[in-house]
Design a protein around this motif. Structure first.
Motif, PDB file in Angstrom:
ATOM      1  N   VAL A  76      56.233  16.360  10.911  1.00  0.00           N
ATOM      2  CA  VAL A  76      56.794  15.954   9.618  1.00  0.00           C
ATOM      3  C   VAL A  76      55.907  14.884   8.991  1.00  0.00           C
ATOM      4  O   VAL A  76      55.576  14.926   7.800  1.00  0.00           O
ATOM      5  CB  VAL A  76      58.237  15.439   9.786  1.00  0.00           C
ATOM      6  N   LEU A  77      55.492  13.913   9.818  1.00  0.00           N
ATOM      7  CA  LEU A  77      54.604  12.866   9.327  1.00  0.00           C
ATOM      8  C   LEU A  77      53.248  13.436   8.923  1.00  0.00           C
ATOM      9  O   LEU A  77      52.665  13.017   7.910  1.00  0.00           O
ATOM     10  CB  LEU A  77      54.421  11.784  10.403  1.00  0.00           C
ATOM     11  N   GLN A  78      52.774  14.398   9.697  1.00  0.00           N
ATOM     12  CA  GLN A  78      51.490  15.029   9.384  1.00  0.00           C
ATOM     13  C   GLN A  78      51.549  15.720   8.024  1.00  0.00           C
ATOM     14  O   GLN A  78      50.620  15.612   7.219  1.00  0.00           O
ATOM     15  CB  GLN A  78      51.117  16.033  10.481  1.00  0.00           C
ATOM     16  N   GLU A  79      52.650  16.411   7.757  1.00  0.00           N
ATOM     17  CA  GLU A  79      52.793  17.103   6.472  1.00  0.00           C
ATOM     18  C   GLU A  79      52.860  16.091   5.325  1.00  0.00           C
ATOM     19  O   GLU A  79      52.313  16.335   4.249  1.00  0.00           O
ATOM     20  CB  GLU A  79      54.043  17.978   6.480  1.00  0.00           C
ATOM     21  N   ILE A  97      45.583   3.311   1.955  1.00  0.00           N
ATOM     22  CA  ILE A  97      46.007   2.642   3.173  1.00  0.00           C
ATOM     23  C   ILE A  97      45.082   1.529   3.632  1.00  0.00           C
ATOM     24  O   ILE A  97      45.529   0.403   3.897  1.00  0.00           O
ATOM     25  CB  ILE A  97      46.162   3.676   4.329  1.00  0.00           C
ATOM     26  N   TRP A  98      43.780   1.821   3.763  1.00  0.00           N
ATOM     27  CA  TRP A  98      42.931   0.970   4.594  1.00  0.00           C
ATOM     28  C   TRP A  98      42.824  -0.464   4.100  1.00  0.00           C
ATOM     29  O   TRP A  98      43.138  -1.417   4.828  1.00  0.00           O
ATOM     30  CB  TRP A  98      41.548   1.595   4.775  1.00  0.00           C
ATOM     31  N   ALA A  99      42.342  -0.654   2.862  1.00  0.00           N
ATOM     32  CA  ALA A  99      42.163  -2.028   2.375  1.00  0.00           C
ATOM     33  C   ALA A  99      43.488  -2.781   2.364  1.00  0.00           C
ATOM     34  O   ALA A  99      43.563  -3.959   2.735  1.00  0.00           O
ATOM     35  CB  ALA A  99      41.548  -2.018   0.981  1.00  0.00           C
ATOM     36  N   LYS A 100      44.541  -2.087   1.998  1.00  0.00           N
ATOM     37  CA  LYS A 100      45.862  -2.712   1.949  1.00  0.00           C
ATOM     38  C   LYS A 100      46.324  -3.135   3.328  1.00  0.00           C
ATOM     39  O   LYS A 100      46.735  -4.281   3.545  1.00  0.00           O
ATOM     40  CB  LYS A 100      46.857  -1.731   1.319  1.00  0.00           C
ATOM     41  N   HIS A 101      46.267  -2.209   4.293  1.00  0.00           N
ATOM     42  CA  HIS A 101      46.773  -2.503   5.637  1.00  0.00           C
ATOM     43  C   HIS A 101      45.875  -3.493   6.374  1.00  0.00           C
ATOM     44  O   HIS A 101      46.360  -4.425   7.017  1.00  0.00           O
ATOM     45  CB  HIS A 101      46.891  -1.205   6.439  1.00  0.00           C
ATOM     46  N   LEU A 555      47.193   5.430  12.097  1.00  0.00           N
ATOM     47  CA  LEU A 555      47.620   4.486  11.067  1.00  0.00           C
ATOM     48  C   LEU A 555      48.261   5.234   9.899  1.00  0.00           C
ATOM     49  O   LEU A 555      49.291   4.798   9.352  1.00  0.00           O
ATOM     50  CB  LEU A 555      46.422   3.677  10.587  1.00  0.00           C
ATOM     51  N   GLY A 556      47.654   6.353   9.522  1.00  0.00           N
ATOM     52  CA  GLY A 556      48.207   7.151   8.439  1.00  0.00           C
ATOM     53  C   GLY A 556      49.590   7.691   8.769  1.00  0.00           C
ATOM     54  O   GLY A 556      50.495   7.687   7.916  1.00  0.00           O
ATOM     55  N   LEU A 557      49.769   8.160   9.995  1.00  0.00           N
ATOM     56  CA  LEU A 557      51.083   8.658  10.408  1.00  0.00           C
ATOM     57  C   LEU A 557      52.134   7.555  10.352  1.00  0.00           C
ATOM     58  O   LEU A 557      53.277   7.779   9.927  1.00  0.00           O
ATOM     59  CB  LEU A 557      51.001   9.248  11.818  1.00  0.00           C
ATOM     60  N   GLU A 558      51.748   6.361  10.790  1.00  0.00           N
ATOM     61  CA  GLU A 558      52.685   5.237  10.712  1.00  0.00           C
ATOM     62  C   GLU A 558      52.973   4.860   9.254  1.00  0.00           C
ATOM     63  O   GLU A 558      54.100   4.481   8.907  1.00  0.00           O
ATOM     64  CB  GLU A 558      52.123   4.034  11.456  1.00  0.00           C
ATOM     65  N   TYR A 559      51.969   4.963   8.407  1.00  0.00           N
ATOM     66  CA  TYR A 559      52.112   4.585   7.004  1.00  0.00           C
ATOM     67  C   TYR A 559      53.166   5.429   6.292  1.00  0.00           C
ATOM     68  O   TYR A 559      53.911   4.914   5.448  1.00  0.00           O
ATOM     69  CB  TYR A 559      50.755   4.732   6.306  1.00  0.00           C
ATOM     70  N   ARG A 562      59.318   6.659   7.505  1.00  0.00           N
ATOM     71  CA  ARG A 562      60.405   6.083   6.726  1.00  0.00           C
ATOM     72  C   ARG A 562      61.406   5.435   7.672  1.00  0.00           C
ATOM     73  O   ARG A 562      61.539   5.857   8.825  1.00  0.00           O
ATOM     74  CB  ARG A 562      61.084   7.165   5.886  1.00  0.00           C
ATOM     75  N   PRO A 563      62.131   4.440   7.194  1.00  0.00           N
ATOM     76  CA  PRO A 563      63.111   3.768   8.070  1.00  0.00           C
ATOM     77  C   PRO A 563      64.144   4.710   8.669  1.00  0.00           C
ATOM     78  O   PRO A 563      64.672   4.448   9.755  1.00  0.00           O
ATOM     79  CB  PRO A 563      63.774   2.751   7.125  1.00  0.00           C
ATOM     80  N   THR A 564      64.427   5.813   7.980  1.00  0.00           N
ATOM     81  CA  THR A 564      65.441   6.757   8.475  1.00  0.00           C
ATOM     82  C   THR A 564      64.879   7.792   9.429  1.00  0.00           C
ATOM     83  O   THR A 564      65.634   8.604   9.982  1.00  0.00           O
ATOM     84  CB  THR A 564      66.095   7.475   7.284  1.00  0.00           C
ATOM     85  N   ASP A 565      63.559   7.801   9.619  1.00  0.00           N
ATOM     86  CA  ASP A 565      62.951   8.790  10.517  1.00  0.00           C
ATOM     87  C   ASP A 565      63.333   8.497  11.965  1.00  0.00           C
ATOM     88  O   ASP A 565      63.435   7.324  12.366  1.00  0.00           O
ATOM     89  CB  ASP A 565      61.420   8.760  10.399  1.00  0.00           C
ATOM     90  N   PRO A 566      63.522   9.551  12.787  1.00  0.00           N
ATOM     91  CA  PRO A 566      63.770   9.326  14.218  1.00  0.00           C
ATOM     92  C   PRO A 566      62.552   8.700  14.881  1.00  0.00           C
ATOM     93  O   PRO A 566      61.404   8.984  14.516  1.00  0.00           O
ATOM     94  CB  PRO A 566      64.030  10.736  14.749  1.00  0.00           C
ATOM     95  N   ASP A 567      62.819   7.817  15.815  1.00  0.00           N
ATOM     96  CA  ASP A 567      61.727   7.149  16.528  1.00  0.00           C
ATOM     97  C   ASP A 567      61.046   8.154  17.448  1.00  0.00           C
ATOM     98  O   ASP A 567      61.700   8.990  18.070  1.00  0.00           O
ATOM     99  CB  ASP A 567      62.277   5.987  17.345  1.00  0.00           C
ATOM    100  N   HIS A 568      59.733   8.092  17.524  1.00  0.00           N
ATOM    101  CA  HIS A 568      58.994   9.030  18.360  1.00  0.00           C
ATOM    102  C   HIS A 568      58.450   8.303  19.586  1.00  0.00           C
ATOM    103  O   HIS A 568      58.040   7.145  19.493  1.00  0.00           O
ATOM    104  CB  HIS A 568      57.841   9.672  17.578  1.00  0.00           C
TER     105      HIS A 568
END
Length: 663
Positions: A76-79, A97-101, A555-559, A562-568
């Protein structure tokens, strides 16, 4: 950290696929491949646990494979990441993502923690007595040769920018040119802007702007502007730049003589980013004049700091066995890093050239827009040709330095209007900067016994990978444990490519280090282990440089979570965090023929920030740690690193000679 090209300067893979130069779009790696590579990367940590009686490696790996088999949540995160890429102009990573994170969300002061620094070699045209601090005819501590060298450096940098804009260098007819043209667009006319929670970058102005043809000059904490670019984009004649800088120095000297003292507004850039954001908002709120000044600072080509002193660290070096030359080099580097209590600087600026009154010079810059490799190329261009006395009206700048030129145009004061709030904030910021500087254990190591040539031609090993193994051996000998190791690889094969992580601590590097500290091991076996470790590192370097690394993908997957996503289970795994605690944060730059030293701050209070320059017959290291940590010592690490490099050479030569004798 400091941007680099790791040992594999990899271009052949993509360079010849098309007759029309075009950089590929940075791809999102396949999820299954990233998972497998992550499992491989945490294997040495599991081996350490097993060696201490905490679990079986194969069982621990299988347990993780089983937990990661259900990749549904990750897919789901990959998509989502794929969708983000579809909506991104250039690529999913750089656009979003990069410069911001990595930089802009950091609230810590950027002084030492984020800014890079680079000390440049002396100019051969400068007389020895000036380098020794015996210049005459100074104005308020600013010397004639200092102004001349600054004028020459400014002129050379403007010439570099002109040639770049006209594509006389790094033309977009090559893939390298395409990448560099974009990268250099983030060096000049660039500034970091503080905001609550997350900063922003102010790039070159899009409309008409006189500031884009100017530089900001800082003298005794006063700000000035000087026009250095003509209307047609050519550099202002260097003689005219010198005249303008002299006028600025004369004005600052007159102000000091009249008892004026500048409020050091630039020191505010060293503070906590949220604090600086509030202070900037206040500074701009009560005066439109301040807004105009800030616009010039933001949009100016770059900054120039003229320091009215030659920095000395005689009583501040961490290594009492240092030679006079080593102490002097460290002093030079420290001034480029932070100056005296971070005064006479504006650390948000993309590029600042710093010249001391004995003409020692260097550069520092804000790290978020671009990695240090890029501005270092501009700095090399600036000094590769020394001062040409024929370009000036007088070959000796001391002859007429005290003469006053009338009606000098093209330069002006940039005087901030301040109140008690800003004055108090400057005092507080300077106190905090002093503490940061006092805690920074920063030094240069020039290892002169051998360099990249012997490693490559005689030992038949990759110099970059070899240095990485030496760093890990030095760490283990001083800390008696292992740590995750970060090395930067540039992804310049891709449009708007930035960096990827080389996870340098591997199963093979661990085996090599343990072999070196095991007295029972023979040299032949140690060399075999070194060769395997080097081979593994070269493979990781190639993967990172060609978009197949894992850390930016993770990093992209974490970015996109969402807070409602199940923890992996992947993100809950204790090794997920442990394998990214980069207590050895490293990067290699260039051969560094024109650099005396480089540096950046450690990411962790009990770690090291290490930059290195591998030339054919010398390796230069810039090493930073914290005095406040009892577990680290820059002097101790330097000593351990020298021992590691010497032991590795001796071991490798003995092993190769033994093999040759048998044949």
């Amino acid at each position: 950290m400091v941007g680099t090209i790791a040992d594999g300067r990899i271009s052949a893979e993509l360079e010849s696929r098309s007759s029309t130069p075009k950089l590929q779009r940075l791809q999102i790696p396949e999820l299954n491949l990233t998972i497998e590579r992550w499992l491989k990367s945490v294997e040495p940590f599991l081996l350490e646990n097993a060696g201490q009686g905490r679990g079986d490696v194969e069982k621990e790996l299988q347990k993780r494979r089983d937990s990661l088999r259900d990749t549904g949540p990750l897919r789901v995160l990959q998509e989502r990441l794929i969708e983000l890429d579809r909506s991104s102009p250039y690529n999913w990573l750089d656009d979003n993502i990069w410069a911001k994170h990595a930089y802009l969300e950091w609230r810590q002061p950027i002084l030492i923690n984020s800014n890079w620094w680079l000390a440049l070699f002396h100019d051969n045209a400068v007389p020895e007595h000036v380098l020794q601090g015996n210049s005459s005819n100074a104005r308020a501590g600013i010397t004639p040769w200092q102004v001349r060298r600054a004028s020459w450096l400014v002129h050379r940098l403007v010439d570099f920018k002109r040639r770049l804009d006209r594509q006389d260098i790094y033309a977009e007819s090559t893939r390298a040119g395409i990448w560099y043209q974009h990268a250099f667009s983030k060096v000049f006319n660039m500034c970091r802007i503080p905001h609550q929670g997350c900063d922003a970058l102010a790039g070159p102005p899009t409309g008409p702007s006189s500031a884009r043809r100017q530089i900001v000059v800082m003298v005794h904490d006063w700000f000035y502007s000087a026009e250095v670019v003509a209307d047609n984009g050519d550099p202002v004649p260097v003689q005219e730049i010198e005249t303008r800088l002299r006028a600025i120095v004369r004005d600052a000297a007159d102000r000091l003589r009249n008892g004026e003292i500048a409020v050091p507004v630039g020191i505010l850039t060293t503070d906590d980013r949220d604090v600086w954001a509030r202070n900037l908002q206040h500074l701009l709120s009560f005066s439109s004049h301040n807004e105009q000044i800030y616009t010039v600072v933001k949009e100016s080509l770059f900054a120039l700091s003229l320091d009215a002193y030659t920095y000395s660290t005689t009583n501040h070096t961490s290594d009492k066995s240092c030679s006079t030359g080593e102490i002097e080099r460290d002093a030079h580097l420290h001034n480029i890093r932070s100056g005296i209590n971070a005064r006479n600087r504006f650390f948000d600026k993309g590029l600042t050239i710093i010249v001391e009154n004995n003409t020692r010079c260097g550069a520092t810059g804000e790290h978020a827009p671009v990695d240090a490799l890029v501005p270092s190329i501009a700095c090399e261009y600036a000094i590769v040709e020394g001062i040409d006395s024929k370009a000036f009206s007088s070959a000796d700048p001391e002859a007429d330095f005290l003469q006053d030129a009338e009606n000098v145009e093209g330069c002006r004061r940039l005087d901030w209007i301040v109140d008690k709030t800003i004055e108090t904030a400057c005092v507080r910021a300077e106190d905090n900067a002093k503490a940061l500087i006092a805690d920074s254990d920063n030094s240069v190591l020039w290892f002169t016994d051998y360099g990249a040539e012997l490693v490559k031609d005689t030992l038949k090993l990759s110099p970059d990978a070899y240095i990485q193994m030496a760093l890990q051996l030095a760490w283990y000998r001083t800390r008696h444990c292992f740590t995750a190791v970060y090395e930067t690889a540039l992804t310049r094969l891709f449009k708007h490519g930035r960096t990827e992580t080389i996870r340098s601590f591997t199963t093979e590097s661990r085996a090599f280090v343990l072999g070196m500290v095991d007295a029972s091991k023979k040299d032949a076996e140690r060399y075999r282990l070194l060769s395997l470790a080097v081979r593994s590192h070269v493979k990781l370097t190639r993967e990172a440089a060609t978009g197949k690394g894992i850390d930016r993908h993770l990093l992209g997957l974490e970015y996109v979570r969402r807070p409602t996503d199940p923890d992996h289970p992947l993100f809950r795994d204790r090794l997920y965090k442990l394998s990214t605690e980069w207590k050895l944060s490293t990067s290699g730059l260039s051969a560094g023929h024109l650099f005396r030293g480089t540096g950046f701050g450690t990411l962790y209070p009990d770690g090291y920030g290490i930059n290195y320059l591998a030339a054919p017959d010398i390796i230069k290291f810039g090493i930073e740690s914290k005095y406040s940590c009892p577990q680290t010592s820059t002097a101790g690490f330097k000593s351990a690193l020298v021992d590691a490099l010497m032991d590795m050479k001796k071991m490798s030569l003995c092993a190769l000679q033994s093999t040759s004798a048998r044949l």
